[in-house]
Design an enzyme around this catalytic site. Structure first.
Site, PDB file in Angstrom:
ATOM      1  N   HIS A 238       0.831  -1.204   0.000  1.00  0.00           N
ATOM      2  CA  HIS A 238       0.000   0.000   0.000  1.00  0.00           C
ATOM      3  C   HIS A 238       0.862   1.248   0.000  1.00  0.00           C
ATOM      4  CE1 HIS A 238       0.576  -0.574   4.385  1.00  0.00           C
ATOM      5  NE2 HIS A 238      -0.080   0.528   4.694  1.00  0.00           N
TER       6      HIS A 238
ATOM      7  N   GLU B 115       6.056  -1.853   6.013  1.00  0.00           N
ATOM      8  CA  GLU B 115       5.501  -2.426   7.256  1.00  0.00           C
ATOM      9  C   GLU B 115       5.695  -3.940   7.313  1.00  0.00           C
ATOM     10  OE1 GLU B 115       1.965   0.843   8.251  1.00  0.00           O
ATOM     11  OE2 GLU B 115       1.384  -1.079   7.423  1.00  0.00           O
TER      12      GLU B 115
HETATM   13  C1  DHB Z   1      -4.122   2.709   5.708  1.00  0.00           C
HETATM   14  C2  DHB Z   1      -3.247   1.655   5.942  1.00  0.00           C
HETATM   15  C3  DHB Z   1      -2.323   1.730   6.966  1.00  0.00           C
HETATM   16  O1  DHB Z   1      -1.405   0.758   7.231  1.00  0.00           O
HETATM   17  C4  DHB Z   1      -2.278   2.840   7.783  1.00  0.00           C
HETATM   18  O2  DHB Z   1      -1.412   2.842   8.809  1.00  0.00           O
HETATM   19  C5  DHB Z   1      -3.136   3.904   7.554  1.00  0.00           C
HETATM   20  C6  DHB Z   1      -4.060   3.845   6.518  1.00  0.00           C
HETATM   21  C7  DHB Z   1      -5.147   2.649   4.616  1.00  0.00           C
HETATM   22  O3  DHB Z   1      -5.145   1.689   3.840  1.00  0.00           O
HETATM   23  O4  DHB Z   1      -5.970   3.544   4.521  1.00  0.00           O
HETATM   24 FE    FE Z   2       0.086   1.449   8.827  1.00  0.00          FE
END
Ligand code: DHB
Ligand code: FE
Length: 282
Positions: free
Chosen positions: A195, A242
């Site tokens: 992500h 992460e």
């Molecule tokens: C999102 C994912 C995360 O790991 C985070 O810490 C904050 C937001 C998300 O996908 O919106």
């Molecule tokens: Fe996160």
């Protein structure tokens, strides 16, 4: 003696916490996300699998740490930790109760084992820690086990390498083995998967890369130790780093594991959700 029984990994998407807290889990968008955790909820509720303590490896998102203080690895040794207010009030979840004697033992063993780790007593815990607990245990009045928070910096460059995370997992395993009390310990590695939350590539998901990472947690974990930061960045987006936290769990479990359950779903918020349960085999 204390022993590690199993390892769990899961993403920690904050919107998953909000979906739970606001009663949206049956909505079309969220149903398949939560469906993938039903097996684990039943599994972990069984007496044989219920942990006494979870070493919960997670990352703080500028809730407890900011540019004033950035520990690479920090172990929570206080009696309890409150859910953090991340801007819209703390999540309505139980406080985190630690096994402080066990946490201090882990800190002492890791440091004397030449693995320097920060000891922290005062911090609130954000979605990085509370969302995995909600996914695994639902919405109880109190969490059903003790939780040792182990925070890893993956927010500010430079985060630790995957290999260093693996080695910390091995040091934790040695520390657990030397604890005289009869405890069933699980190690959870949280965060991920691919992500990116900002910039021109916001929304990036790389399902093929994620699936290979999930396969190799069991099949070829040595490959995962050597993945450089630049590969996480290029292939999995700026927040994919992460995933190094999963390698603390994997290093702690030792060479032989059995995959009991796997779930992968895209998307949840901006994130590819990945979840695996590994049994430690002796
Ligand atoms: C999102 C994912 C995360 O790991 C985070 O810490 C904050 C937001 C998300 O996908 O919106
Ligand atoms: Fe996160």
């Amino acid at each position: 003696m204390a022993r590690i029984t199993a390892g769990v990994t899961t993403s920690h998407v904050p919107a998953i916490g909000a979906a739970l807290d606001l009663g949206k889990t049956e909505q079309e968008y969220w149903k398949p996300v939560f469906a993938g955790y039903e097996w684990t909820r039943r599994w972990i509720a069984e007496d044989a699998n219920k942990p006494d303590v979870v070493v919960l490896v997670y990352n703080d998102h500028a809730s407890a740490f900011d540019m004033n203080l950035i520990p690479t690895f920090a172990i929570g040794c206080a009696e309890s930790f409150q859910p953090a207010d991340e801007g819209w009030g703390p999540r309505p979840v139980p406080i985190v109760e630690n096994d402080a004697d066990f946490a201090w033992h882990l800190a002492q063993c890791c440091i004397l084992d030449e693995f320097d780790i920060t000891i922290i007593n005062k911090m609130d815990v954000d979605h990085g820690l509370t969302v995995p607990l909600s996914l695994m245990f639902g919405q109880p009045k109190a969490w059903p086990c003790k939780i040792v928070p182990l925070a890893v910096n993956v927010v500010t460059y430079p985060p630790p390498s995957g290999n260093r995370c693996w080695m910390l997992g091995e040091a934790i395993a040695r520390a657990v083995e030397s604890y005289p009390q009869d405890l069933k310990v699980q190690v959870w590695g949280t965060g991920g998967m691919s992500h990116q939350l900002q910039g021109p590539r916001a929304g990036l998901i790389n399902a093929a890369w994620d699936q290979k990472f999930l396969d190799d947690l069991t099949a070829d974990p040595e490959r995962l130790r050597r993945i450089p930061h630049i590969e996480y960045l290029r292939e999995t987006g700026s927040e994919g780093i992460e995933m190094v936290m999963w390698l603390i769990m994997r290093g702690a479990l030792g060479p032989k594991v059995k995959e009991l359950h796997r779930h992968y779903h895209v998307p949840a918020s901006n994130t590819a959700v990945g979840h695996i349960v590994l049994e430690k085999c002796s």
